[in-house]
Motif scaffolding. Sequence first.
Motif, short mmCIF file in Angstrom:
data_model
loop_
_atom_site.label_atom_id
_atom_site.label_comp_id
_atom_site.label_asym_id
_atom_site.label_seq_id
_atom_site.Cartn_x
_atom_site.Cartn_y
_atom_site.Cartn_z
N CYS A 104 0.90 -1.10 -0.03
CA CYS A 104 0.04 0.08 0.12
C CYS A 104 0.94 1.39 0.01
CB CYS A 104 -0.98 -0.19 1.24
SG CYS A 104 -1.66 1.55 1.41
N LEU A 105 1.86 1.38 0.75
CA LEU A 105 2.82 2.67 0.97
C LEU A 105 4.12 2.60 -0.09
CD1 LEU A 105 2.94 2.43 4.76
CD2 LEU A 105 1.45 3.92 3.43
N SER A 278 -2.50 15.32 2.64
CA SER A 278 -2.73 14.16 2.47
C SER A 278 -2.56 13.54 1.26
CB SER A 278 -4.33 13.78 2.79
OG SER A 278 -5.15 14.64 1.69
N ASP A 279 -2.29 13.97 0.30
CA ASP A 279 -1.88 13.32 -0.92
C ASP A 279 -0.31 13.42 -1.16
OD1 ASP A 279 -4.43 13.17 -1.98
OD2 ASP A 279 -4.58 15.39 -2.69
N GLY A 280 0.29 13.94 -0.06
CA GLY A 280 1.94 13.65 -0.11
C GLY A 280 2.40 14.93 -0.90
N ASN A 281 1.73 16.01 -1.32
CA ASN A 281 2.20 17.26 -1.81
C ASN A 281 3.00 17.86 -0.54
OD1 ASN A 281 1.18 16.66 -4.39
ND2 ASN A 281 -0.80 17.40 -3.54
N LYS A 316 1.00 8.03 6.24
CA LYS A 316 0.54 7.75 5.03
C LYS A 316 1.22 8.88 4.04
CE LYS A 316 -3.40 6.25 2.13
NZ LYS A 316 -4.59 5.72 2.13
N SER A 317 0.84 10.20 4.28
CA SER A 317 1.51 11.40 3.71
C SER A 317 3.06 11.55 3.18
CB SER A 317 0.84 12.67 4.24
OG SER A 317 1.56 12.87 5.41
N LYS A 320 4.61 8.78 0.64
CA LYS A 320 4.37 9.04 -0.71
C LYS A 320 5.59 9.90 -1.34
CE LYS A 320 -0.74 9.75 -0.52
NZ LYS A 320 -1.18 8.50 -1.33
N ASN A 321 6.37 10.28 -0.16
CA ASN A 321 7.72 10.97 -0.59
C ASN A 321 8.96 9.91 -0.24
OD1 ASN A 321 7.09 13.78 -1.31
ND2 ASN A 321 5.52 13.01 0.37
N ARG A 324 12.03 3.98 -1.71
CA ARG A 324 11.04 2.75 -1.93
C ARG A 324 11.94 1.59 -0.88
NH1 ARG A 324 7.48 -0.18 -4.17
NH2 ARG A 324 7.65 -2.30 -4.30
N GLU A 342 -8.19 1.69 2.14
CA GLU A 342 -7.75 0.94 0.63
C GLU A 342 -8.49 -0.17 0.16
OE1 GLU A 342 -5.03 2.18 -0.68
OE2 GLU A 342 -5.18 3.73 0.81
#
Length: 342
Positions: A104-105, A278-281, A316-317, A320-321, A324, A342
Motif C-alpha cells: 500500500c505504501l 494527505s496526497d503527499g504534496n 501515509k502522507s 508518498k515521498n 522505496r 484501501e
Amino acid sequence: MKELFKLQQLLVPDLLNVMERRYFVLRSIRLTEPVGRRPLAQMLEMTERVLRGEVEFLKGQHLIDFQPAGMSLTPEGREHLTKLDVLMREIIGIHKVEQQLSECLGIAETIIVPGDSDKMPLIKDEIGKACARRLEALLVEKNTITVTGGTTMGSVANALMEINVEGKEMIFVPARGGVGGKVSDQANSICAVMADNTGGTHRVMYVPDEVSDELRTILLKEPSINNTLTLIRSADIVLHGIGEAMKMAERRNTDEESMNKIIKRHAVGEAFGYYFDSDGNIVHKVSTIGLQLEDLPHFKYIIAAAGGKSKATAIKSYMKNAPRSTVLVTDEGAAKEILKGE
C-alpha cells in the motif's frame, strides 16, 4: 501450523479468541508491571469482572503473581510470553498485514507490533524494541547512523541496550538541529543515549532546526558544522520519526504566516522539516541545517518509526515521498487505520 489454526477456527472458534485475549492480558501486564486490576481493565477496554476471571486463571497456571503493588509476570510467564509473541503474530495475521501495508505504501518492508500506542503509550516502547532489533540486523563492522529527534526515537535509544553490538563500531550523528520541546527528545540527546547504550560514540550539532536563509549561509561556513553535515550524508543508516503537522509546527513555535500556510494547505504530516498534505504534496518547508528529503535516496538503509491510530494520516502522507528502500516500524493501530481506506 496454518492448517491447524484453520481447523481450530472452524471447530473451536472460541479457543483462539480466548487464547488471544489471555495473550494480550499477559503482554499488557509485562508492559506495565506491577499493575492493578482496575487500570489494566481500562487499558484493555475489558470489564473488571471478565478480567478477574482471566487473571485468576493465569495465576493458577503460575504465569502471573499477585503482590500488594500489583500483578507481575513470573519467570515462567515471561518465558511463555516470548514464545507466544511469535505464535500470536501468525494467529492474528500480522505478517499478512505487514505485506499489505508495504504494498500500500510502496516501501520495502513493514514491521508491526500488536496494539495501539494511542491507547497504551507503552506500545511505543515495543516499537522502539522492534526498531532496535531491525537495526541490529543491519549492523556491520563499522556503522555511521544518523538520527532525528522525537519520543519514538527516544524509545529506540532506550531499547538499544538490549541488542548485541559486540565487535561493532557505531557512531551516532544528529540528522537535525534542535526542534524545541523537551531536551531529552532532541536529536543530540538521543544520539548521546544511543552511544551510551551501545558503547559507541556520537557527534553533536548545536544549531536550531529552523534558521533564516541568511543565518543558514553563515553557519554552513563553520568547519565543525560542515564536518557534521559531511558525516550525516555519509551515514550508512537513517533512523527517523514521522510527526503530525500541527504538533510539529507548535513544537517549532512556528510564526503566524507559516502556521496559516500549514493550516490553509491542509498539512497532515511532517518529516525532516517538510510538511505534507494527505496526497503527499509538500505544502511547506522549513529552512533547516541537516538532512534534507532529497538526500534520502542516497542512503542504503532507512528505518522510519511511528505508531498510533492518530499518526496514520501523517505516516501515509510522508510515505508518498519516502524512498522505496524504507522500512516502517509501526503498530496495529496505525496499520489498520492506514489500510482502512484501501
